[in-house]
Motif scaffolding. Structure first.
Motif, PDB file in Angstrom:
ATOM      1  N   SER B 255       0.836  -1.199   0.000  1.00  0.00           N
ATOM      2  CA  SER B 255       0.000   0.000   0.000  1.00  0.00           C
ATOM      3  C   SER B 255       0.875   1.255   0.000  1.00  0.00           C
ATOM      4  N   PHE B 256       2.035   1.168   0.638  1.00  0.00           N
ATOM      5  CA  PHE B 256       2.952   2.310   0.583  1.00  0.00           C
ATOM      6  C   PHE B 256       3.524   2.467  -0.814  1.00  0.00           C
ATOM      7  N   LEU B 257       3.910   1.330  -1.433  1.00  0.00           N
ATOM      8  CA  LEU B 257       4.447   1.386  -2.796  1.00  0.00           C
ATOM      9  C   LEU B 257       3.456   2.058  -3.725  1.00  0.00           C
ATOM     10  N   GLU B 258       2.204   1.691  -3.585  1.00  0.00           N
ATOM     11  CA  GLU B 258       1.175   2.230  -4.476  1.00  0.00           C
ATOM     12  C   GLU B 258       0.954   3.716  -4.254  1.00  0.00           C
ATOM     13  N   ASP B 259       1.378   4.205  -3.119  1.00  0.00           N
ATOM     14  CA  ASP B 259       1.258   5.641  -2.847  1.00  0.00           C
ATOM     15  C   ASP B 259       2.493   6.405  -3.309  1.00  0.00           C
ATOM     16  N   GLY B 260       3.498   5.683  -3.799  1.00  0.00           N
ATOM     17  CA  GLY B 260       4.692   6.372  -4.284  1.00  0.00           C
ATOM     18  C   GLY B 260       5.861   6.329  -3.324  1.00  0.00           C
ATOM     19  N   TYR B 261       5.740   5.537  -2.279  1.00  0.00           N
ATOM     20  CA  TYR B 261       6.874   5.389  -1.359  1.00  0.00           C
ATOM     21  C   TYR B 261       7.877   4.401  -1.959  1.00  0.00           C
ATOM     22  N   ILE B 262       9.023   4.298  -1.322  1.00  0.00           N
ATOM     23  CA  ILE B 262      10.052   3.358  -1.760  1.00  0.00           C
ATOM     24  C   ILE B 262      10.214   2.309  -0.674  1.00  0.00           C
ATOM     25  N   VAL B 263      10.360   1.084  -1.102  1.00  0.00           N
ATOM     26  CA  VAL B 263      10.498  -0.010  -0.144  1.00  0.00           C
ATOM     27  C   VAL B 263      11.860  -0.656  -0.325  1.00  0.00           C
ATOM     28  N   LEU B 264      12.558  -0.875   0.749  1.00  0.00           N
ATOM     29  CA  LEU B 264      13.849  -1.554   0.694  1.00  0.00           C
ATOM     30  C   LEU B 264      13.707  -2.956   1.273  1.00  0.00           C
ATOM     31  N   LEU B 265      14.274  -3.924   0.565  1.00  0.00           N
ATOM     32  CA  LEU B 265      14.254  -5.298   1.048  1.00  0.00           C
ATOM     33  C   LEU B 265      15.688  -5.799   1.109  1.00  0.00           C
ATOM     34  N   MET B 266      15.902  -6.771   1.948  1.00  0.00           N
ATOM     35  CA  MET B 266      17.248  -7.305   2.074  1.00  0.00           C
ATOM     36  C   MET B 266      17.169  -8.763   2.451  1.00  0.00           C
ATOM     37  N   GLU B 267      18.191  -9.483   2.057  1.00  0.00           N
ATOM     38  CA  GLU B 267      18.280 -10.871   2.481  1.00  0.00           C
ATOM     39  C   GLU B 267      18.393 -10.892   4.006  1.00  0.00           C
ATOM     40  N   ASN B 268      17.886 -11.922   4.623  1.00  0.00           N
ATOM     41  CA  ASN B 268      17.980 -12.108   6.078  1.00  0.00           C
ATOM     42  C   ASN B 268      17.166 -11.118   6.894  1.00  0.00           C
ATOM     43  N   SER B 269      16.241 -10.428   6.243  1.00  0.00           N
ATOM     44  CA  SER B 269      15.427  -9.489   7.014  1.00  0.00           C
ATOM     45  C   SER B 269      13.960  -9.848   6.834  1.00  0.00           C
ATOM     46  N   PRO B 270      13.307 -10.243   7.868  1.00  0.00           N
ATOM     47  CA  PRO B 270      11.890 -10.620   7.740  1.00  0.00           C
ATOM     48  C   PRO B 270      11.001  -9.386   7.761  1.00  0.00           C
ATOM     49  N   ASP B 271      11.356  -8.379   7.015  1.00  0.00           N
ATOM     50  CA  ASP B 271      10.659  -7.104   7.084  1.00  0.00           C
ATOM     51  C   ASP B 271      11.101  -6.242   5.923  1.00  0.00           C
ATOM     52  N   CYS B 272      10.584  -5.044   5.859  1.00  0.00           N
ATOM     53  CA  CYS B 272      11.042  -4.124   4.831  1.00  0.00           C
ATOM     54  C   CYS B 272      11.126  -2.733   5.430  1.00  0.00           C
ATOM     55  N   LEU B 273      11.869  -1.859   4.772  1.00  0.00           N
ATOM     56  CA  LEU B 273      11.924  -0.469   5.193  1.00  0.00           C
ATOM     57  C   LEU B 273      11.108   0.354   4.221  1.00  0.00           C
ATOM     58  N   VAL B 274      10.302   1.268   4.751  1.00  0.00           N
ATOM     59  CA  VAL B 274       9.517   2.141   3.880  1.00  0.00           C
ATOM     60  C   VAL B 274      10.056   3.557   4.039  1.00  0.00           C
ATOM     61  N   ALA B 277       9.259   8.209   5.828  1.00  0.00           N
ATOM     62  CA  ALA B 277       8.198   7.928   6.790  1.00  0.00           C
ATOM     63  C   ALA B 277       7.773   9.219   7.466  1.00  0.00           C
ATOM     64  N   THR B 278       6.484   9.347   7.669  1.00  0.00           N
ATOM     65  CA  THR B 278       5.986  10.491   8.432  1.00  0.00           C
ATOM     66  C   THR B 278       5.515   9.981   9.784  1.00  0.00           C
ATOM     67  N   PHE B 279       5.191  10.911  10.651  1.00  0.00           N
ATOM     68  CA  PHE B 279       4.691  10.527  11.968  1.00  0.00           C
ATOM     69  C   PHE B 279       3.470   9.626  11.832  1.00  0.00           C
ATOM     70  N   TRP B 280       2.643   9.950  10.840  1.00  0.00           N
ATOM     71  CA  TRP B 280       1.371   9.243  10.707  1.00  0.00           C
ATOM     72  C   TRP B 280       1.572   7.791  10.313  1.00  0.00           C
ATOM     73  N   SER B 281       2.621   7.513   9.533  1.00  0.00           N
ATOM     74  CA  SER B 281       2.817   6.122   9.123  1.00  0.00           C
ATOM     75  C   SER B 281       3.182   5.256  10.327  1.00  0.00           C
ATOM     76  N   PHE B 282       3.779   5.868  11.351  1.00  0.00           N
ATOM     77  CA  PHE B 282       4.069   5.099  12.566  1.00  0.00           C
ATOM     78  C   PHE B 282       2.815   4.957  13.423  1.00  0.00           C
ATOM     79  N   PHE B 283       1.993   5.961  13.303  1.00  0.00           N
ATOM     80  CA  PHE B 283       0.782   6.001  14.118  1.00  0.00           C
ATOM     81  C   PHE B 283      -0.273   5.021  13.581  1.00  0.00           C
ATOM     82  N   HIS B 284      -0.287   4.824  12.278  1.00  0.00           N
ATOM     83  CA  HIS B 284      -1.306   3.962  11.683  1.00  0.00           C
ATOM     84  C   HIS B 284      -0.962   2.495  11.840  1.00  0.00           C
ATOM     85  N   SER B 285      -2.006   1.660  11.679  1.00  0.00           N
ATOM     86  CA  SER B 285      -1.723   0.229  11.608  1.00  0.00           C
ATOM     87  C   SER B 285      -2.438  -0.294  10.366  1.00  0.00           C
TER      88      SER B 285
END
Lengths: 421, 499
Positions: B255-274, B277-285
């Motif tokens: 959903s972030f990608l579709e809004d124009g954000y950039i996503v970083l992925l890496m081997e050995n990481s069960p997650d991604c970086l977006v 980030a704004t305050f609201w992206s941390f506030f939302h779930s």
């Protein structure tokens, strides 16, 4: 020399600022003695002294908290002594009381009638404005007897916490219109405006001997209600009238209620339960619930030679009892007659009371001077006009407008003839 | 010294030539020896060399690979088997091997890079290039449920440690040719690879360049995973506020990608970086949008409430009890005074004591081995709460205040923001203890100033609220889904309209 990093400098100075400027003289809550009522009375021997009474609440009473305890402790401590004023008396009290006296939860100030009628009373009252801890919305009440006697006689059986007892009884009294709203802030405002009268709560723990059985139940004041039972001896009813910061008279419950209905400033009670003569049957009375929904409309006319005031009092009324068993709900004529009769009764009562204020007090407790003040361009012009001087001469007319709301749950009553058949 | 090694993509390599760059020698023995030397064969036990003889063309050959990260069966079936069984004489190597993907490399260095990634290298006698057979097979988990960002309604897939699985989880949701997966190597020794995902026709080029630049400017031996990378690329490393969003949910990333954000992925990481980030992206779930409009906003209100409760309850208690006793109703004040009657500490010390106890329970509960986990809960709740009150060390009201604040802090789902809130709480407690409500107000105002001044990859922290940007106004509350028709303006997307 090693250079100190800038971040260390900033942190260091911040630390200094906090340590140097923190409020280090503060007291923890448990180190304070909470005075909930201050009583003031004349000192018999020395007129430059005042007799101060403290009612100190014991926080531990009624608390079931594990950390608290203190099961057998009394709910309050009282102490009365003479001091030069009730500010310095705080430290004097500590010769007996173990904790620092605080006025933070002070909600009531009690003065004896004797003291309130003293010409120097106002000087002591203005000490309140000097003290930081005292709020302006605390209640002022006048006791018939000495405050020290009052607090000793006042033994509420159930609401033992002193702050709670006064809060509850005053709120209820103001809801039913038996006592006026009596805030110290208003006292100062009215005294300084030098136009209207201030109404204070009137109370006593002594039973009065001038109780008469044939009197209308609304005509009494504190101490005059005759009751039996195992309960507190304290009564709060009626008002103490203050003119120019000095008590001049007392008002009965009925007069207090009339003041409520005519007032432009007082917060209206929930409802007043009043019995009025039945226009259809002279021997009965109709119990009614009345309240003023909208503001009273006041027309002040200063143009004429003799200034006049015309007040319209909009009143909503419900019929609670109907011993005459007149069918009101069904017949418009009956309703109109009832309405008219009640309007007349109320007008008469209003006018009688206003006459009393004009003749005896020379001013009114309704805050009407504020309505008159609008007619002047500047405050000095209004002061020149001198409300207190002109009010007794004014033509006052009252127009009560009753709006009948309902006639009880069962609107229709059986015909007496059929019942007695 | 090898300078920054930088790859635009797997195929196109732009790396500066150095002395160590060795071309592939046509001499089979020399090349094989070079490989063996590079991998310290036979000391290195999982480096495997399989010598073979290609039938038909009659050449010697060898397949070298690391057997722990390579699918041996694939090599066996699609490479070794056809090579040995070949009978034809005029045939290219590419035509013999039936493996699904293969390429050639001209230098030993390039080849080792591939071997390190689990591929096998095929060396043929007389050829000055090496064939790379794609057969990598790293061990890892399968796709599981998210641990930290669980939802009741909505997809329950989470990223895992295999980056290709993660990319596949994203591609599964965006079946579009515009979804670009750029990769680059960011560390010198471990050769960690970062994958940058974005939508070509939406993401802002300047933002992309900014991120690319920052990712490629790293000069370090190893960055194991995204949690570490996050700390390399963020702007303010000492800031209490996070500026890169970390999520384990592929649906959220998409959903972030579709809004124009950039996503970083890496081997050995069960997650991604977006990013950004704004305050609201941390506030939302994630669930805020999966739930229907009123329910989603209800949880938003709750979360905002818990935000403030966490930050302020303890501080307000300290401030009111120490300085502003006139502010609270006499009943409450007397109740507080009664419970504090036998407590030997000032309110500030009392609160700090309990807060630290609570933080300890939390930290210990996290680190404790699972079998004794429940014990910690009992010890924490009973011993620290009940017994401390009974021993008159703290008053019961403080237990309520601290427990309420602690509980509320869990409503802030993001781990970084959670820490932020918990740390800020202490700041407020001390401010309240020293200066009362006045101190709290001062800290709050300073905090607001700081938050407004923050930026994450050029995007103001509180946007689109302040400064105001064109957006779907998905901040404190969200709007009905069809009305959220705009992409966030602060990202300057190429196409702002979503619907």
């Amino acid at each position: 020399m090693r250079k100190i990093p800038i971040i260390a400098k900033i942190l260091g100075s911040l630390l200094c600022v906090t340590i140097l400027s923190g409020c280090w003289d503060q007291k923890e809550t448990e180190e304070l003695a909470y005075v909930t009522v201050v009583g003031l009375d004349k000192d018999e021997e020395n007129e430059n002294m005042v007799k101060v009474t403290y009612v100190i609440a014991n926080p531990e009473v009624g608390s079931l908290a594990e950390g608290g305890g203190g099961g057998g402790e009394p709910p309050l401590e009282t102490i009365s002594f003479s001091a030069s004023d009730f500010i310095t008396s705080r430290s004097l009290a500590n010769t007996v009381i173990s904790k620092e006296i605080t006025y933070d939860v002070l909600r009531n100030i009690m003065v004896s009638e004797d003291f309130a009628r003293d010409k120097d009373f106002i000087r002591w009252m203005y000490d309140i404005t000097k003290e930081m801890e005292i709020r302006r919305d605390i209640n002022l009440f006048v006791t018939k007897e000495d405050p020290s006697a009052f607090v000793q006689n006042n033994q509420p059986k159930m609401d033992t916490g002193p702050h709670k007892y006064y809060e509850l009884i005053f709120n209820r009294g103001q809801d039913t219109g038996t006592i006026p709203p009596s805030e110290v802030g208003q006292f100062f405002r009215i005294t300084e405006a030098d136009a209207d009268l201030f109404l204070g709560i009137y109370g006593t723990t002594e039973k009065s001997d001038n109780y008469k059985r044939d009197r209308d139940p609304d005509q009494f004041m504190a101490g005059e209600l005759n009751y039996e039972g195992q309960t507190n001896t304290t009564q709060f009813a009626g008002s103490a009238v203050f003119k120019e910061g000095k008590m001049i008279d007392t008002l009965t419950i009925e007069e207090t209620r009339l003041s409520y209905l005519l007032s432009t400033t007082m917060k209206q009670p929930e409802a007043l339960l009043v019995a009025l003569p039945d226009p259809f049957h002279e021997e009965y009375e109709v119990a009614t619930k009345i309240y003023r929904e909208k503001d009273i409309q006041i027309n002040v006319n200063l143009k004429r030679d003799k200034p006049s005031i015309h007040a319209t009092v909009p009143i909503k009324m419900s019929i609670l009892t109907n011993h005459g068993m007149t069918n009101l709900a069904k017949y418009r004529d009956n309703r109109e007659k009832l309405k008219k009769a009640f309007e007349e009764t109320l007008n008469k009562e209003f006018e009688e009371f206003i006459k009393k204020t004009q003749e005896e007090y020379g001013s009114e407790p309704f805050g009407w001077s504020l309505a008159a003040r609008k007619k002047f361009r500047t405050i000095p012009e209004f002061e020149e006009f001198d409300w207190m001087k002109t009010y007794p001469e004014m033509d006052v007319s009252i127009d009560t407008q009753i709006d009948l709301e309902n006639f009880g749950r069962q609107t229709d009553l059986p015909k007496m003839k059929e019942v007695r058949d | 010294m090898m300078k920054r090694l930088f790859m635009k993509s797997k195929k196109k390599q732009i790396s500066p030539k150095t002395d160590h760059e060795q071309g592939v020698d046509p001499d089979f023995d020399v090349t094989l020896e070079q490989f063996k030397k590079a991998y310290f064969y036979p000391v290195n036990t999982d480096f495997t060399v399989r010598n073979l003889h290609i039938g038909g063309i009659n050449k010697r050959a060898a397949i070298v690979f690391i057997n722990t990260i390579t699918d041996i069966q694939v090599i066996n079936e699609f490479a070794i088997d056809p090579l040995i069984k070949n009978q034809e004489q005029n045939i290219l190597i590419e035509d013999i091997i039936t493996i699904q993907s293969m390429e050639t490399k001209n230098t030993i260095n390039d080849a080792t890079l591939d071997i390190n990634n689990g591929n096998a290298a095929l060396i043929i006698e007389g050829e000055s290039k090496v064939y790379i057979l794609n057969a990598s097979n790293f061990e890892g988990r399968s796709v599981e449920k998210p641990d930290n960002e669980s939802v009741v309604k909505g997809p329950k897939e989470a990223f895992n440690e295999k980056v290709f699985t993660n990319i596949s989880l994203v591609r599964k949701r965006i079946r579009d040719k515009n979804l670009i997966v750029e990769s680059s190597i960011i560390s010198k020794r471990s050769k960690n690879m970062v994958y940058m995902l974005y939508l070509k026709d939406i993401a802002n080029e300047k933002l992309l360049d900014n991120v690319r630049e920052r990712v490629n400017a790293l000069d370090t031996d190893a960055i194991q995973n995204l949690s570490l990378l996050e700390q390399y690329i963020e702007e303010r490393k000492y800031s209490i506020f996070p500026s890169v969003l970390y999520t384990e949910r592929p649906d959220r990333a998409v959903s972030f990608l579709e809004d124009g954000y950039i996503v970083l992925l890496m081997e050995n990481s069960p997650d991604c970086l977006v990013l950004p980030a704004t305050f609201w992206s941390f506030f939302h779930s994630a669930e805020d949008h999966y739930l229907r409009f009123p329910y989603g906003n209800f949880t938003r209100i709750l979360r905002m409430l818990s935000f403030f409760i966490t930050i302020f309850t303890s501080a307000i208690y300290v401030a009111v009890v120490t300085y502003h006793i006139g502010m609270i109703p006499p009943d409450l004040l007397l109740a507080i005074a009664a419970t504090r009657e036998k407590v030997p500490f000032p309110a500030l010390v009392e609160i700090v004591l309990m807060e630290i106890a609570f933080e300890l329970i939390r930290e210990a509960g996290l680190r404790v081995p699972t079998p004794i986990g429940p014990t910690i809960g009992i010890v924490g709740a009973l011993i620290l709460g009940q017994a401390a009150v009974q021993a008159n060390l703290v008053s019961p009201i403080v237990v309520i205040v601290v427990a309420l604040g602690g509980l509320s802090s869990f409503a802030v789902g993001d781990i970084s923001m959670n820490f932020t809130v918990r740390l800020i709480r202490f700041l407020f407690i001390f401010a309240a203890g020293l200066f009362g409500i006045y101190g709290m107000t001062a800290v709050f105002v300073m905090g607001m100033f700081y938050m407004v001044s923050l930026k994450s990859f050029g995007v103001p922290y509180l946007s689109p609220l302040t400064p105001s940007y064109q957006s779907s106004k998905d901040t404190l509350f969200r709007r009905a889904i069809p009305k959220e028709a705009l992409r966030p303006g602060y990202l300057k997307p190429k196409d702002i309209k979503k619907r």
